[in-house]
Structures are given as structure tokens and as C-alpha cells.
Motif scaffolding. Structure first.
Motif, PDB file in Angstrom:
ATOM      1  N   SER A  29       0.834  -1.198   0.000  1.00 27.28           N
ATOM      2  CA  SER A  29       0.000   0.000   0.000  1.00 27.28           C
ATOM      3  C   SER A  29       0.874   1.255   0.000  1.00 27.28           C
ATOM      4  O   SER A  29       0.593   2.209  -0.708  1.00 27.28           O
ATOM      5  CB  SER A  29      -0.928  -0.019   1.213  1.00 27.28           C
ATOM      6  OG  SER A  29      -1.664   1.170   1.256  1.00 27.28           O
ATOM      7  N   GLN A  30       1.928   1.254   0.790  1.00 23.17           N
ATOM      8  CA  GLN A  30       2.827   2.412   0.840  1.00 23.17           C
ATOM      9  C   GLN A  30       3.547   2.593  -0.480  1.00 23.17           C
ATOM     10  O   GLN A  30       3.750   3.719  -0.936  1.00 23.17           O
ATOM     11  CB  GLN A  30       3.825   2.252   1.980  1.00 23.17           C
ATOM     12  CG  GLN A  30       3.197   2.443   3.350  1.00 23.17           C
ATOM     13  CD  GLN A  30       4.189   2.180   4.468  1.00 23.17           C
ATOM     14  OE1 GLN A  30       5.293   1.706   4.233  1.00 23.17           O
ATOM     15  NE2 GLN A  30       3.763   2.482   5.686  1.00 23.17           N
ATOM     16  N   ASP A  31       3.960   1.490  -1.113  1.00 23.04           N
ATOM     17  CA  ASP A  31       4.597   1.587  -2.421  1.00 23.04           C
ATOM     18  C   ASP A  31       3.631   2.172  -3.447  1.00 23.04           C
ATOM     19  O   ASP A  31       4.020   3.000  -4.272  1.00 23.04           O
ATOM     20  CB  ASP A  31       5.072   0.209  -2.899  1.00 23.04           C
ATOM     21  CG  ASP A  31       6.275  -0.294  -2.114  1.00 23.04           C
ATOM     22  OD1 ASP A  31       6.945   0.551  -1.473  1.00 23.04           O
ATOM     23  OD2 ASP A  31       6.524  -1.507  -2.147  1.00 23.04           O
ATOM     24  N   HIS A  32       2.401   1.761  -3.363  1.00 20.26           N
ATOM     25  CA  HIS A  32       1.379   2.265  -4.285  1.00 20.26           C
ATOM     26  C   HIS A  32       1.166   3.775  -4.074  1.00 20.26           C
ATOM     27  O   HIS A  32       1.071   4.535  -5.040  1.00 20.26           O
ATOM     28  CB  HIS A  32       0.069   1.496  -4.092  1.00 20.26           C
ATOM     29  CG  HIS A  32      -1.029   1.976  -4.984  1.00 20.26           C
ATOM     30  ND1 HIS A  32      -0.967   1.858  -6.359  1.00 20.26           N
ATOM     31  CD2 HIS A  32      -2.214   2.601  -4.713  1.00 20.26           C
ATOM     32  CE1 HIS A  32      -2.056   2.378  -6.891  1.00 20.26           C
ATOM     33  NE2 HIS A  32      -2.837   2.844  -5.907  1.00 20.26           N
ATOM     34  N   LEU A  33       1.094   4.215  -2.789  1.00 12.18           N
ATOM     35  CA  LEU A  33       0.923   5.648  -2.491  1.00 12.18           C
ATOM     36  C   LEU A  33       2.131   6.444  -2.966  1.00 12.18           C
ATOM     37  O   LEU A  33       1.999   7.533  -3.524  1.00 12.18           O
ATOM     38  CB  LEU A  33       0.708   5.853  -0.988  1.00 12.18           C
ATOM     39  CG  LEU A  33      -0.645   5.429  -0.432  1.00 12.18           C
ATOM     40  CD1 LEU A  33      -0.675   5.598   1.076  1.00 12.18           C
ATOM     41  CD2 LEU A  33      -1.753   6.228  -1.080  1.00 12.18           C
ATOM     42  N   HIS A  68       2.045   9.307  -5.748  1.00 12.87           N
ATOM     43  CA  HIS A  68       2.568  10.632  -5.443  1.00 12.87           C
ATOM     44  C   HIS A  68       3.612  11.059  -6.479  1.00 12.87           C
ATOM     45  O   HIS A  68       3.615  12.201  -6.937  1.00 12.87           O
ATOM     46  CB  HIS A  68       3.169  10.640  -4.035  1.00 12.87           C
ATOM     47  CG  HIS A  68       3.782  11.947  -3.657  1.00 12.87           C
ATOM     48  ND1 HIS A  68       3.037  13.081  -3.409  1.00 12.87           N
ATOM     49  CD2 HIS A  68       5.081  12.300  -3.492  1.00 12.87           C
ATOM     50  CE1 HIS A  68       3.838  14.075  -3.106  1.00 12.87           C
ATOM     51  NE2 HIS A  68       5.094  13.630  -3.144  1.00 12.87           N
ATOM     52  N   LYS A  69       4.488  10.113  -6.849  1.00  6.97           N
ATOM     53  CA  LYS A  69       5.526  10.410  -7.832  1.00  6.97           C
ATOM     54  C   LYS A  69       4.931  10.735  -9.201  1.00  6.97           C
ATOM     55  O   LYS A  69       5.451  11.565  -9.938  1.00  6.97           O
ATOM     56  CB  LYS A  69       6.506   9.243  -7.948  1.00  6.97           C
ATOM     57  CG  LYS A  69       7.427   9.111  -6.760  1.00  6.97           C
ATOM     58  CD  LYS A  69       8.354   7.928  -6.916  1.00  6.97           C
ATOM     59  CE  LYS A  69       9.243   7.775  -5.705  1.00  6.97           C
ATOM     60  NZ  LYS A  69      10.142   6.626  -5.795  1.00  6.97           N
ATOM     61  N   LEU A  70       3.846  10.069  -9.536  1.00  9.35           N
ATOM     62  CA  LEU A  70       3.211  10.331 -10.831  1.00  9.35           C
ATOM     63  C   LEU A  70       2.421  11.645 -10.817  1.00  9.35           C
ATOM     64  O   LEU A  70       2.348  12.338 -11.830  1.00  9.35           O
ATOM     65  CB  LEU A  70       2.273   9.169 -11.192  1.00  9.35           C
ATOM     66  CG  LEU A  70       2.940   7.838 -11.500  1.00  9.35           C
ATOM     67  CD1 LEU A  70       1.889   6.753 -11.709  1.00  9.35           C
ATOM     68  CD2 LEU A  70       3.844   7.959 -12.717  1.00  9.35           C
ATOM     69  N   ARG A  71       1.840  11.975  -9.685  1.00  6.59           N
ATOM     70  CA  ARG A  71       0.985  13.150  -9.591  1.00  6.59           C
ATOM     71  C   ARG A  71       1.782  14.441  -9.408  1.00  6.59           C
ATOM     72  O   ARG A  71       1.359  15.506  -9.837  1.00  6.59           O
ATOM     73  CB  ARG A  71       0.029  12.971  -8.419  1.00  6.59           C
ATOM     74  CG  ARG A  71      -1.216  13.802  -8.516  1.00  6.59           C
ATOM     75  CD  ARG A  71      -2.086  13.533  -7.355  1.00  6.59           C
ATOM     76  NE  ARG A  71      -1.393  14.024  -6.165  1.00  6.59           N
ATOM     77  CZ  ARG A  71      -1.984  14.356  -5.050  1.00  6.59           C
ATOM     78  NH1 ARG A  71      -3.270  14.190  -4.931  1.00  6.59           N
ATOM     79  NH2 ARG A  71      -1.296  14.797  -4.017  1.00  6.59           N
ATOM     80  N   VAL A  99       0.894  18.354 -10.819  1.00  8.65           N
ATOM     81  CA  VAL A  99       0.566  19.444  -9.892  1.00  8.65           C
ATOM     82  C   VAL A  99       1.535  20.615 -10.088  1.00  8.65           C
ATOM     83  O   VAL A  99       1.130  21.779 -10.118  1.00  8.65           O
ATOM     84  CB  VAL A  99       0.585  18.938  -8.430  1.00  8.65           C
ATOM     85  CG1 VAL A  99       0.458  20.079  -7.441  1.00  8.65           C
ATOM     86  CG2 VAL A  99      -0.506  17.916  -8.208  1.00  8.65           C
ATOM     87  N   GLU A 100       2.791  20.301 -10.245  1.00  7.46           N
ATOM     88  CA  GLU A 100       3.802  21.347 -10.461  1.00  7.46           C
ATOM     89  C   GLU A 100       3.561  22.088 -11.776  1.00  7.46           C
ATOM     90  O   GLU A 100       3.687  23.311 -11.852  1.00  7.46           O
ATOM     91  CB  GLU A 100       5.205  20.721 -10.437  1.00  7.46           C
ATOM     92  CG  GLU A 100       6.336  21.706 -10.640  1.00  7.46           C
ATOM     93  CD  GLU A 100       6.418  22.760  -9.553  1.00  7.46           C
ATOM     94  OE1 GLU A 100       6.996  23.827  -9.825  1.00  7.46           O
ATOM     95  OE2 GLU A 100       5.912  22.541  -8.430  1.00  7.46           O
ATOM     96  N   LYS A 101       3.189  21.364 -12.811  1.00  5.80           N
ATOM     97  CA  LYS A 101       2.897  21.999 -14.105  1.00  5.80           C
ATOM     98  C   LYS A 101       1.703  22.945 -13.981  1.00  5.80           C
ATOM     99  O   LYS A 101       1.729  24.063 -14.510  1.00  5.80           O
ATOM    100  CB  LYS A 101       2.617  20.926 -15.161  1.00  5.80           C
ATOM    101  CG  LYS A 101       2.367  21.513 -16.528  1.00  5.80           C
ATOM    102  CD  LYS A 101       2.107  20.446 -17.565  1.00  5.80           C
ATOM    103  CE  LYS A 101       1.860  21.126 -18.904  1.00  5.80           C
ATOM    104  NZ  LYS A 101       1.328  20.233 -19.883  1.00  5.80           N
TER     105      LYS A 101
END
Length: 129
Positions: free
Chosen positions: A12-16, A20-23, A27-29
Motif C-alpha cells: 500500500s505504501q509503495d502504491h501511495l 505521489h511520484k506520478l501526480r 501538480v507542479e505543471k
């Protein structure tokens, strides 16, 4: 049983973390787009100001922000000056009105005391009709 829960939690933590890494880049853009849009709006609002400064040069974002600060500071100074002059005028008008009121009141009192002296107490007031 404990190792199974740990493995599920780890998954679950790996998935989060992956989510987060993909999102994060998206968000920055969006954040950069908001900043750029706001700077363009400032540029269009201050177009005349930019033409006076450097009509042919391309302005950097920092230039736009500095120009905005300069214009807003100048407007703030003008508003303070305008407010101060309005306050002074208002105080002057109030002072003048107070003086005029006091003068009228003094004249009325003078006229009242003078007319009482000339008129007998039992006579009716003079009326022009």
C-alpha cells in the motif's frame, strides 16, 4: 499473520509513493501555468507602463513583478496623498461651517437682545402683513 499485514501495508505504501511520484509533476505543471497566467494578466494590466519603460525589449517575469510593485507603491502613495488632502479639506470646511454657525448664533443673540430692548414687553411682534 503479522508478516502478511506488513506485506500488505508495504504494498500500500509503495502504491501511495508511486501515485505521489506520478501526480507531483502534474501538480507542479498546473502551479507554473497559474503563475505564468497571472504574470501575463499583470503584463496586460500594466501595458502602458511597460511601453514607457522599454518598448522593444522582452520582459522577464521578474521585470513584470518589479514593475507591478512600483506601480502599486505609486498608487498607494497617491491614495494616501488624496486621502490626506480630502481630510484637510473636510476639516477646513467643518471649521469654516463651525465659525459660520457661531457667527450666525452670535448675530441672532445680538439681534434678539437688541429687539427686546426696543420693543415694549406687552406689544405684539411686528408682522409685515
Amino acid at each position: 499473520m503479522a508478516p502478511t499485514i506488513t506485506a500488505a501495508t508495504g504494498l500500500s505504501q509503495d502504491h501511495l509513493s508511486l501515485s505521489h511520484k506520478l501526480r507531483k509533476p502534474v501538480v507542479e505543471k498546473l502551479r507554473r501555468e497559474r503563475i505564468n497566467s497571472s504574470i501575463e494578466q499583470l503584463k496586460s494590466l500594466l501595458c502602458a507602463e511597460f511601453l514607457q519603460q522599454q518598448p522593444d525589449s522582452k520582459l522577464e517575469k521578474a521585470d513584470v513583478l518589479e514593475m507591478t510593485v512600483t506601480v502599486l507603491t505609486r498608487l498607494q502613495q497617491q491614495n494616501k496623498t488624496h486621502f490626506l488632502s480630502q481630510s484637510l479639506m473636510k476639516n477646513s470646511q467643518q471649521s469654516h461651517c463651525t465659525e459660520l454657525h457661531n457667527h450666525r448664533e452670535a448675530l441672532f443673540c445680538l439681534q434678539s437682545s437688541t429687539s427686546k430692548d426696543k420693543r415694549p414687553e406687552n406689544s405684539a411682534p411686528w408682522r409685515p402683513w
